[in-house]
Design a protein around this motif. Structure first.
Motif, PDB file in Angstrom:
ATOM      1  N   ASP A 173       0.820  -1.214   0.021  1.00  0.00           N
ATOM      2  CA  ASP A 173       0.019   0.006   0.003  1.00  0.00           C
ATOM      3  C   ASP A 173       0.867   1.153  -0.215  1.00  0.00           C
ATOM      4  O   ASP A 173       1.811   1.221   0.672  1.00  0.00           O
ATOM      5  N   VAL A 174       0.585   2.249  -0.512  1.00  0.00           N
ATOM      6  CA  VAL A 174       1.028   3.456  -0.778  1.00  0.00           C
ATOM      7  C   VAL A 174       0.369   4.723  -0.305  1.00  0.00           C
ATOM      8  O   VAL A 174      -0.958   4.847  -0.876  1.00  0.00           O
ATOM      9  N   LEU A 175       0.717   5.455   0.653  1.00  0.00           N
ATOM     10  CA  LEU A 175       0.156   6.511   1.175  1.00  0.00           C
ATOM     11  C   LEU A 175       0.958   7.779   0.785  1.00  0.00           C
ATOM     12  O   LEU A 175       2.130   8.009   0.757  1.00  0.00           O
ATOM     13  N   VAL A 176      -0.110   8.650  -0.028  1.00  0.00           N
ATOM     14  CA  VAL A 176       0.393  10.023  -0.365  1.00  0.00           C
ATOM     15  C   VAL A 176      -0.094  11.018   0.377  1.00  0.00           C
ATOM     16  O   VAL A 176      -1.290  10.967   0.798  1.00  0.00           O
ATOM     17  N   ARG A 177       0.561  12.115   0.878  1.00  0.00           N
ATOM     18  CA  ARG A 177       0.066  13.203   1.689  1.00  0.00           C
ATOM     19  C   ARG A 177       0.889  14.352   1.212  1.00  0.00           C
ATOM     20  O   ARG A 177       2.022  14.433   1.125  1.00  0.00           O
ATOM     21  N   ASP A 178       0.253  15.243   0.717  1.00  0.00           N
ATOM     22  CA  ASP A 178       0.628  16.667   0.790  1.00  0.00           C
ATOM     23  C   ASP A 178       1.500  16.575  -0.628  1.00  0.00           C
ATOM     24  O   ASP A 178       2.596  17.252  -0.633  1.00  0.00           O
TER      25      ASP A 178
ATOM     26  N   ARG B  45       3.209  14.041  -1.635  1.00  0.00           N
ATOM     27  CA  ARG B  45       4.560  13.439  -1.658  1.00  0.00           C
ATOM     28  C   ARG B  45       4.168  11.986  -1.297  1.00  0.00           C
ATOM     29  O   ARG B  45       3.024  11.635  -0.439  1.00  0.00           O
ATOM     30  N   ILE B  46       4.974  11.015  -1.273  1.00  0.00           N
ATOM     31  CA  ILE B  46       4.912   9.620  -0.992  1.00  0.00           C
ATOM     32  C   ILE B  46       5.167   9.753   0.616  1.00  0.00           C
ATOM     33  O   ILE B  46       6.249   9.855   0.981  1.00  0.00           O
ATOM     34  N   ALA B  47       3.926   9.287   1.343  1.00  0.00           N
ATOM     35  CA  ALA B  47       4.290   9.567   2.704  1.00  0.00           C
ATOM     36  C   ALA B  47       4.689   8.050   3.470  1.00  0.00           C
ATOM     37  O   ALA B  47       5.351   8.226   4.448  1.00  0.00           O
ATOM     38  N   ALA B  48       4.250   7.187   3.073  1.00  0.00           N
ATOM     39  CA  ALA B  48       4.546   5.740   3.560  1.00  0.00           C
ATOM     40  C   ALA B  48       4.220   4.827   2.377  1.00  0.00           C
ATOM     41  O   ALA B  48       3.497   4.826   1.548  1.00  0.00           O
ATOM     42  N   ILE B  49       5.066   3.819   2.744  1.00  0.00           N
ATOM     43  CA  ILE B  49       4.810   2.559   1.811  1.00  0.00           C
ATOM     44  C   ILE B  49       5.006   1.378   2.718  1.00  0.00           C
ATOM     45  O   ILE B  49       5.814   1.282   3.603  1.00  0.00           O
ATOM     46  N   GLY B  50       3.935   0.601   2.680  1.00  0.00           N
ATOM     47  CA  GLY B  50       3.793  -0.765   3.326  1.00  0.00           C
ATOM     48  C   GLY B  50       2.488  -1.192   3.571  1.00  0.00           C
ATOM     49  O   GLY B  50       1.476  -0.571   3.779  1.00  0.00           O
ATOM     50  N   ALA B  51       2.418  -2.568   3.641  1.00  0.00           N
ATOM     51  CA  ALA B  51       0.803  -3.156   3.549  1.00  0.00           C
ATOM     52  C   ALA B  51       0.240  -2.667   5.042  1.00  0.00           C
ATOM     53  O   ALA B  51       1.073  -2.488   6.118  1.00  0.00           O
ATOM     54  N   GLY B  52      -0.793  -2.252   4.656  1.00  0.00           N
ATOM     55  CA  GLY B  52      -1.433  -1.808   5.783  1.00  0.00           C
ATOM     56  C   GLY B  52      -1.377  -0.292   6.252  1.00  0.00           C
ATOM     57  O   GLY B  52      -1.961   0.304   7.378  1.00  0.00           O
ATOM     58  N   ALA B  53      -0.619   0.463   5.347  1.00  0.00           N
ATOM     59  CA  ALA B  53      -0.721   1.862   5.686  1.00  0.00           C
ATOM     60  C   ALA B  53      -2.086   2.518   5.529  1.00  0.00           C
ATOM     61  O   ALA B  53      -2.968   2.137   4.982  1.00  0.00           O
ATOM     62  N   THR B  54      -2.174   3.268   6.535  1.00  0.00           N
ATOM     63  CA  THR B  54      -3.593   3.840   6.668  1.00  0.00           C
ATOM     64  C   THR B  54      -3.671   5.462   6.670  1.00  0.00           C
ATOM     65  O   THR B  54      -2.847   5.970   6.546  1.00  0.00           O
ATOM     66  N   GLY B  55      -4.852   5.970   6.416  1.00  0.00           N
ATOM     67  CA  GLY B  55      -5.080   7.199   6.339  1.00  0.00           C
ATOM     68  C   GLY B  55      -5.608   7.548   4.969  1.00  0.00           C
ATOM     69  O   GLY B  55      -5.723   6.584   4.266  1.00  0.00           O
ATOM     70  N   GLY B  56      -5.831   8.739   4.654  1.00  0.00           N
ATOM     71  CA  GLY B  56      -6.341   8.954   3.058  1.00  0.00           C
ATOM     72  C   GLY B  56      -7.728   9.448   3.093  1.00  0.00           C
ATOM     73  O   GLY B  56      -8.639   8.509   3.494  1.00  0.00           O
ATOM     74  N   ASP B  57      -7.930  10.757   2.706  1.00  0.00           N
ATOM     75  CA  ASP B  57      -9.395  10.941   2.429  1.00  0.00           C
ATOM     76  C   ASP B  57      -9.830  10.226   1.063  1.00  0.00           C
ATOM     77  O   ASP B  57     -11.123   9.940   1.140  1.00  0.00           O
ATOM     78  N   THR B  58      -9.008   9.918   0.205  1.00  0.00           N
ATOM     79  CA  THR B  58      -9.509   9.115  -0.889  1.00  0.00           C
ATOM     80  C   THR B  58      -8.707   7.562  -0.860  1.00  0.00           C
ATOM     81  O   THR B  58      -7.472   7.719  -0.619  1.00  0.00           O
ATOM     82  N   SER B  59      -9.190   6.631  -1.212  1.00  0.00           N
ATOM     83  CA  SER B  59      -8.568   5.444  -1.358  1.00  0.00           C
ATOM     84  C   SER B  59      -8.792   4.646  -2.652  1.00  0.00           C
ATOM     85  O   SER B  59     -10.110   4.794  -3.051  1.00  0.00           O
ATOM     86  N   PHE B  60      -7.844   3.893  -3.236  1.00  0.00           N
ATOM     87  CA  PHE B  60      -8.432   3.086  -4.248  1.00  0.00           C
ATOM     88  C   PHE B  60      -7.706   1.686  -4.358  1.00  0.00           C
ATOM     89  O   PHE B  60      -6.367   1.807  -3.766  1.00  0.00           O
ATOM     90  N   ASP B  61      -8.210   0.543  -4.878  1.00  0.00           N
ATOM     91  CA  ASP B  61      -7.366  -0.490  -4.951  1.00  0.00           C
ATOM     92  C   ASP B  61      -6.814  -0.717  -6.196  1.00  0.00           C
ATOM     93  O   ASP B  61      -7.529  -0.546  -7.119  1.00  0.00           O
ATOM     94  N   ALA B  62      -5.536  -0.782  -6.244  1.00  0.00           N
ATOM     95  CA  ALA B  62      -4.887  -0.776  -7.782  1.00  0.00           C
ATOM     96  C   ALA B  62      -4.863  -2.156  -8.188  1.00  0.00           C
ATOM     97  O   ALA B  62      -4.226  -2.506  -9.515  1.00  0.00           O
ATOM     98  N   GLY B  63      -5.491  -3.164  -7.382  1.00  0.00           N
ATOM     99  CA  GLY B  63      -5.565  -4.579  -7.957  1.00  0.00           C
ATOM    100  C   GLY B  63      -4.468  -5.155  -8.555  1.00  0.00           C
ATOM    101  O   GLY B  63      -4.111  -5.810  -9.374  1.00  0.00           O
TER     102      GLY B  63
ATOM    103  N   VAL C  47       9.925   6.766  -0.127  1.00  0.00           N
ATOM    104  CA  VAL C  47       9.066   7.553   0.884  1.00  0.00           C
ATOM    105  C   VAL C  47       9.822   9.072   0.730  1.00  0.00           C
ATOM    106  O   VAL C  47      11.054   9.141   0.771  1.00  0.00           O
ATOM    107  N   GLY C  48       9.014  10.093   0.590  1.00  0.00           N
ATOM    108  CA  GLY C  48       9.865  11.360   0.636  1.00  0.00           C
ATOM    109  C   GLY C  48       9.502  11.788  -0.844  1.00  0.00           C
ATOM    110  O   GLY C  48       9.846  13.179  -1.210  1.00  0.00           O
ATOM    111  N   CYS C  49       9.480  10.991  -1.743  1.00  0.00           N
ATOM    112  CA  CYS C  49       9.580  11.663  -3.283  1.00  0.00           C
ATOM    113  C   CYS C  49       8.366  12.312  -3.454  1.00  0.00           C
ATOM    114  O   CYS C  49       7.212  11.933  -2.794  1.00  0.00           O
ATOM    115  N   THR C  50       8.423  13.190  -4.658  1.00  0.00           N
ATOM    116  CA  THR C  50       7.037  13.761  -5.008  1.00  0.00           C
ATOM    117  C   THR C  50       6.186  12.566  -5.552  1.00  0.00           C
ATOM    118  O   THR C  50       6.748  11.856  -6.362  1.00  0.00           O
TER     119      THR C  50
END
Lengths: 397, 397
Positions: free
Chosen positions: B19-24, B26-44, B352-355
């Motif tokens: 899972d990849v969490l993007v915030r502001d 940037r890539i904020a977190a990478i890892g299964a079970g990353a949480t948060g996100g006003d929007t989410s989708f499953d990339a299948g 993590v940290g990259c645009t």
């Protein structure tokens, strides 16, 4: 299957919009207001081009539909040949199944005729030939396939192979294959005498893979020319790849081109970006028939390919620096009419009386279709719609 | 625009699903079970690759969306230059409108950064620069565009052009362009002194079109090397095309490659099938940054092109005979990370940290995506979804 089909508002060869009536598998009439047809549809001013001709591929050994296989073969020809034989055992590549899968993809994209080289060697015997023959019997309503009996691993250096090729010809393969008489078989006279002998025995044409570059390839080409002259086989021999015609010595190339034209030896090219290749314009100007092919599609040799002869037209255009519209149209010619000539397809084309093998696709001009390669293709084979807007009308794998 | 976005079940760089969490942005977190996100989708379990980098194109003069224009220019460089100036007048090619149309196509296919050479000449003045600048202001949320002030018709042979390039730099063009110092300007010293002078005056990098082949190109390249050394411009100069590095004299090529590496001069290639070209592997092994570009897309020069940098990766692979998986991955590297280096893009990549500039697309492996170039691409630019399954989320032309 309907016997008649009326296609309204279609632009054959990118010309004015008209109607095309198909009856009993042939183009029966062309002209606005043609009537009749149990079935009709409006092509919405799309283009109509003749069925694409895949004049050089290897249906029997594609990984199509088997998932991605990591490519590990080294750069030398012999690495690829040996990796392939190992892969065939390890991956379970069934020629019937795999050729059917690749044909399904090719048909969907508008190919109506295929010349396939099919491997014969002392490990697989003629199982590949039998597999592709079973496939073509199964799919005879949607595709015409011509089989080249091809000793991919060498003909004479692997004793027993020549006899297997002979058996394949007896079984009904249409074309005797050859391969790099110097580089692979290490015996150009022996190799060429053997394959020309088989061609004579069965009264069949030849198609010879010639990867040999520079003067070595030119030497093999001369040996081929000598045999065509001596045996009166003008118009019966094709040379595939012919990399040597891309060598820097243009005077030598010019002499070879003149000789090929004189003996009516055809060429088949993939228009490779990474190796020397025959210049399409020079060959056409000399009167040589030069067709196009994908070569292997997703196999041990080649990880690339979508089985799309319209993409091949793009690649022919890019390789030959064809930028003017009339040049780009020649690139498509290589993948249609020129292929039909190499394969000796009768009644090919978009005239009244021709077999109704064609593709309907979007595009303002033929060139735009070459550049955009739209997925939306409607494919008609002997008067029957086999793909509609990029999807097969019947599952055929 | 949402500030956070959670993408579930995606495979960065073709690795394991996570899972990849993007915030502001940037890539904020990478890892299964990353949480948060006003929007989410499953990339299948689709692939994630970094945003494609188009390091050499000509946005201002594409015919994109203007219908098919018959190509009539002759083969010589000067024919193309003059045909183009005529076409610009006759067809009404507006740089703002046309660059926007081509950007829309490029964004849809996953390009997140573009370096565009923009024509400057005594007929059009700096109207092209102003047009592309207007476009990039308008579309700044969906694309980053770097502008090269480019004297396509020659710099010194057409008096007044140098002053126009100077004005374009004053106006905010980022890069000083150059063009064939011998072949077009007929004055290599004059041309190179002028453009290096402008680069020094504005403290900006250079990107020089070098179509010159063989020893002439090598001579121009040596003159560039001398100036980089003398002016301490290491890491600030790119040479586009560099056809001379495909010349047959491999000892000379090797010496040039070593010198380019030493002075940290980057290369940009289209991987042309019809002309000599730098060998990508040799350049990378020497430590040279070598990026990819489409060059013109559907313009007076080039009728081909879909504005697709994934297709460019295929062409880089074909041109360089890249067949092994690790070689094919380098072809994509040329169209992503290498381009980011040439353009000096900070925080580029999938860490993590990259645009958060990336593309999500189907494919079992990176190589399969290169070969299949699926249309189904979801494109994220600075954390915002700009295209979903191959369609723009907002009209942007």
């Amino acid at each position: 299957m309907t016997d008649t089909l009326l296609i309204r508002n279609v632009r054959p060869a990118g010309g004015a919009s008209t109607d095309v009536l198909v009856r009993d598998g042939r183009i029966a009439a062309i002209g606005a207001g043609a009537t009749g047809g149990d079935t009709s549809f409006d092509a919405g001013d799309r283009l109509m081009i003749p069925g694409l001709v895949e004049a050089h591929t290897h249906l029997d050994k594609s990984f199509w539909g088997m998932g991605w296989h990591k490519h590990t073969a080294g750069p030398a020809l012999i690495d690829k040949i040996e990796t392939e034989r190992r892969n065939r055992r390890e991956f379970g590549i069934d020629a019937d199944r795999q050729s059917g899968r690749l044909v399904a993809q090719m048909v969907k994209l508008g190919t109506t005729h295929i010349r396939s080289h099919v491997d014969i060697d002392t490990e697989t015997g003629i199982a590949g030939i039998e597999g592709v023959m079973a496939m073509r019997e199964r799919l005879k309503d949607v595709i015409d396939v011509e089989i080249v009996a091809f000793a991919q691993s060498g003909l004479l250096i692997r004793p027993g192979t020549l006899e297997l090729v002979d058996r394949a010809m007896a079984l009904g393969a249409e074309i005797v294959g050859g391969l790099d008489p110097c580089a692979v078989d290490r015996d150009p006279k022996g190799h060429l005498d053997a394959i020309f002998g088989l061609a004579e025995k069965y009264g069949r044409p030849l198609d010879i893979h010639l990867h040999e570059r520079g003067e070595m390839g030119a030497f093999s080409m001369d040996l081929i020319l000598e045999r065509v002259r001596a045996m009166g086989m003008q118009g019966k021999v094709a040379i595939s790849h012919a990399f040597c015609l891309g060598m820097p010595d243009i005077d030598h190339v010019r002499r070879l081109i003149d000789d090929l034209a004189k003996e009516r030896i055809a060429l088949v090219t993939t228009a490779p970006a990474s190796s020397p290749a025959p210049a399409v314009m020079a060959c056409l100007k000399a009167g040589i028939v030069i067709a196009g092919g994908s070569d292997g599609v997703r196999d041990s040799w080649n990880p690339y390919g979508m089985g799309d002869m319209l993409e091949r037209a793009t690649l022919v255009g890019l390789r030959n620096n064809f930028r003017r519209d009339e040049e780009m149209e020649l690139a498509l010619d290589v993948c249609t009419y020129q292929g039909a000539k190499v394969m000796g397809i009768e009644n090919y084309g978009l005239e009244v009386g021709c077999t109704a093998d064609f593709v309907i696709l979007p595009g303002e001009t033929i060139c735009e279709a070459i550049v955009e390669r739209p997925a939306d293709r409607t494919v008609v084979k002997r008067g029957k719609i086999v793909a509609r807007h990029g999807e097969l009308t019947q599952p055929i794998a």
